[in-house]
Design a protein around this motif. Structure first.
Motif, PDB file in Angstrom:
ATOM      1  N   ASP A   1      43.257  65.501  49.520  1.00 20.29           N
ATOM      2  CA  ASP A   1      44.524  66.267  49.802  1.00 20.29           C
ATOM      3  C   ASP A   1      44.516  67.443  49.043  1.00 20.29           C
ATOM      4  O   ASP A   1      45.521  68.238  49.040  1.00 20.29           O
ATOM      5  CB  ASP A   1      45.899  65.641  49.985  1.00 20.29           C
ATOM      6  CG  ASP A   1      46.134  64.814  51.390  1.00 20.29           C
ATOM      7  OD1 ASP A   1      45.532  65.169  52.236  1.00 20.29           O
ATOM      8  OD2 ASP A   1      46.602  63.647  51.173  1.00 20.29           O
TER       9      ASP A   1
ATOM     10  N   GLY B   1      54.623  55.487  57.481  1.00 21.63           N
ATOM     11  CA  GLY B   1      54.673  56.812  58.513  1.00 21.63           C
ATOM     12  C   GLY B   1      56.193  56.774  59.018  1.00 21.63           C
ATOM     13  O   GLY B   1      57.292  56.181  58.809  1.00 21.63           O
TER      14      GLY B   1
ATOM     15  N   ARG C   1      55.583  63.667  49.699  1.00 20.32           N
ATOM     16  CA  ARG C   1      54.975  63.568  50.957  1.00 20.32           C
ATOM     17  C   ARG C   1      54.280  64.757  51.525  1.00 20.32           C
ATOM     18  O   ARG C   1      55.181  65.624  51.510  1.00 20.32           O
ATOM     19  CB  ARG C   1      56.021  62.815  52.145  1.00 20.32           C
ATOM     20  CG  ARG C   1      56.623  61.461  51.508  1.00 20.32           C
ATOM     21  CD  ARG C   1      55.568  60.225  51.446  1.00 20.32           C
ATOM     22  NE  ARG C   1      54.472  59.977  52.248  1.00 20.32           N
ATOM     23  CZ  ARG C   1      54.804  59.390  53.191  1.00 20.32           C
ATOM     24  NH1 ARG C   1      55.821  58.482  53.342  1.00 20.32           N
ATOM     25  NH2 ARG C   1      53.876  58.971  54.055  1.00 20.32           N
TER      26      ARG C   1
ATOM     27  N   ARG D   1      51.852  66.261  58.229  1.00 18.43           N
ATOM     28  CA  ARG D   1      50.778  66.649  59.002  1.00 18.43           C
ATOM     29  C   ARG D   1      51.354  67.251  60.294  1.00 18.43           C
ATOM     30  O   ARG D   1      52.025  66.400  61.168  1.00 18.43           O
ATOM     31  CB  ARG D   1      50.029  65.573  59.626  1.00 18.43           C
ATOM     32  CG  ARG D   1      49.468  64.642  58.290  1.00 18.43           C
ATOM     33  CD  ARG D   1      48.694  65.224  57.306  1.00 18.43           C
ATOM     34  NE  ARG D   1      48.579  64.442  56.122  1.00 18.43           N
ATOM     35  CZ  ARG D   1      47.823  64.747  55.032  1.00 18.43           C
ATOM     36  NH1 ARG D   1      47.349  65.813  54.902  1.00 18.43           N
ATOM     37  NH2 ARG D   1      47.550  63.620  54.009  1.00 18.43           N
TER      38      ARG D   1
ATOM     39  N   LYS E   1      44.541  68.506  57.568  1.00 16.65           N
ATOM     40  CA  LYS E   1      44.602  67.373  58.489  1.00 16.65           C
ATOM     41  C   LYS E   1      45.801  67.475  59.491  1.00 16.65           C
ATOM     42  O   LYS E   1      46.427  66.397  59.722  1.00 16.65           O
ATOM     43  CB  LYS E   1      44.663  66.056  57.839  1.00 16.65           C
ATOM     44  CG  LYS E   1      43.512  65.564  56.978  1.00 16.65           C
ATOM     45  CD  LYS E   1      43.518  64.322  56.363  1.00 16.65           C
ATOM     46  CE  LYS E   1      43.234  64.357  54.718  1.00 16.65           C
ATOM     47  NZ  LYS E   1      43.402  63.132  54.306  1.00 16.65           N
TER      48      LYS E   1
ATOM     49  N   ALA F   1      47.805  58.559  62.862  1.00 14.11           N
ATOM     50  CA  ALA F   1      48.151  59.082  61.708  1.00 14.11           C
ATOM     51  C   ALA F   1      49.448  58.239  61.124  1.00 14.11           C
ATOM     52  O   ALA F   1      49.669  57.810  59.885  1.00 14.11           O
ATOM     53  CB  ALA F   1      48.401  60.472  61.716  1.00 14.11           C
TER      54      ALA F   1
ATOM     55  N   GLU G   1      51.121  58.241  57.528  1.00 15.81           N
ATOM     56  CA  GLU G   1      51.297  59.511  57.397  1.00 15.81           C
ATOM     57  C   GLU G   1      52.726  59.936  58.076  1.00 15.81           C
ATOM     58  O   GLU G   1      53.178  59.377  58.703  1.00 15.81           O
ATOM     59  CB  GLU G   1      50.165  60.499  58.324  1.00 15.81           C
ATOM     60  CG  GLU G   1      48.874  60.009  57.648  1.00 15.81           C
ATOM     61  CD  GLU G   1      48.499  60.794  56.367  1.00 15.81           C
ATOM     62  OE1 GLU G   1      49.364  61.394  55.618  1.00 15.81           O
ATOM     63  OE2 GLU G   1      47.473  60.499  55.994  1.00 15.81           O
TER      64      GLU G   1
END
Length: 285
Positions: free
Chosen positions: A23, A57, A82, A85, A106, A125, A130
């Motif tokens: 990242d 998530g 965090r 996305r 991403k 994801a 994510e």
């Protein structure tokens, strides 16, 4: 109120003790965004960051009033280290310049004619832990109120088993929003509020989850609007307030009617001025 400092921009621990090396492009872009925030001295009031889970998530569902809302919402997740996305229109990913950055970060492209691929990518994801950012109104609200929400976010929450973090962002529209000229002013306050997680109960239907999400978003937006530190400078500056707070923004019904006309391709577009005409206008000022 928080104003980005040069120390923040170069702080080693900004993204946690051991950030994912994959990242690095995203982290670089965030630092560049902080440089812009510093130069323009945006004054941020970020509340509720603790509601973003430190791991696993989650879906951040926010209202949409500005072209830069995604950059402001990212600040809400940063204290938890965090990266969000965001789901965005696929043409952005096809742009010769912006596309490479969107892919490197991403983010998730959404083709409105074939949305199932984006839905499946988002669910993957989320299951991979994510945080996915969604603007469930699908477009900027010109009434500056919460529009009807698309069901995708609620479906994703049910399918992936992750919580929805309702959110509201306010103030960025004074810089850049639909149907208004960009105003690059310094010192604009921007409020970001994140609410308590909404987790779908066993057997709960999509409509019920969507209803709870919208109610939470409306409450958070009302809080952000009523606690906002600035007030219009005069009658000509009331455009950025919703009608129910004494502003001159279109009412929700008028904004919805305009959206319908635009979607049908019946909007009357003003002819763009030629470069010579624009230059002449500048010289006359």
């Amino acid at each position: 109120m928080y104003t980005a400092s040069w120390r923040d921009i170069v702080r080693p621990g900004l993204f946690g003790p051991s950030p994912d090396p994959r990242d690095r492009p995203y982290r670089t872009i965030i630092r560049l965004a902080l440089v812009v925030f510093r130069l323009f001295r945006f004054r941020f009031d970020v509340r509720g960051s603790e509601h973003v889970p430190a791991t696993g998530g989650a879906i951040i569902c926010s209202n949409h009033v500005s072209f830069f809302d995604f950059t402001f919402l990212g600040l809400g997740a940063l204290p938890q280290h965090r990266l969000v996305r965001f789901m965005a229109k696929s043409p952005v990913f096809e742009h010769w310049f912006a596309g490479r950055f969107m892919r490197a970060m991403k983010h998730i492209p959404v083709d409105r004619k074939a949305g199932s691929a984006a839905f499946e990518a988002a669910v993957r994801a989320l299951k991979d832990g994510e945080v996915v950012g969604v603007f469930p109104e699908a477009t900027i609200s010109t009434s500056f109120t919460v529009k009807d929400l698309k069901a995708g976010a609620a479906r994703m929450a049910i399918d992936s088993g992750v919580p929805i973090i309702p959110a509201a962002v306010w103030g960025g529209h004074r810089v850049a929003t639909k149907n208004h000229k960009v105003e690059l002013r310094r010192g604009i306050p921007v409020t970001v509020v994140l609410g308590e997680p909404i987790l779908a109960e066993p057997g709960e239907q999509i409509a019920a989850v969507l209803g709870r999400t919208r109610a939470a978003m409306e409450t958070l937006l009302d809080e952000a609007q009523r606690s906002y530190p600035d007030r219009p400078a005069g009658n000509d500056d009331r455009w950025w307030l919703p009608a129910h707070l004494g502003g001159t923004a279109p009412t929700p019904s008028a904004a919805a009617a305009a959206d319908t006309v635009r979607a049908a391709g019946r909007e009357i577009k003003q002819k763009k001025k030629s470069p010579l005409a624009r230059l002449t206008g500048l010289l006359r000022r």
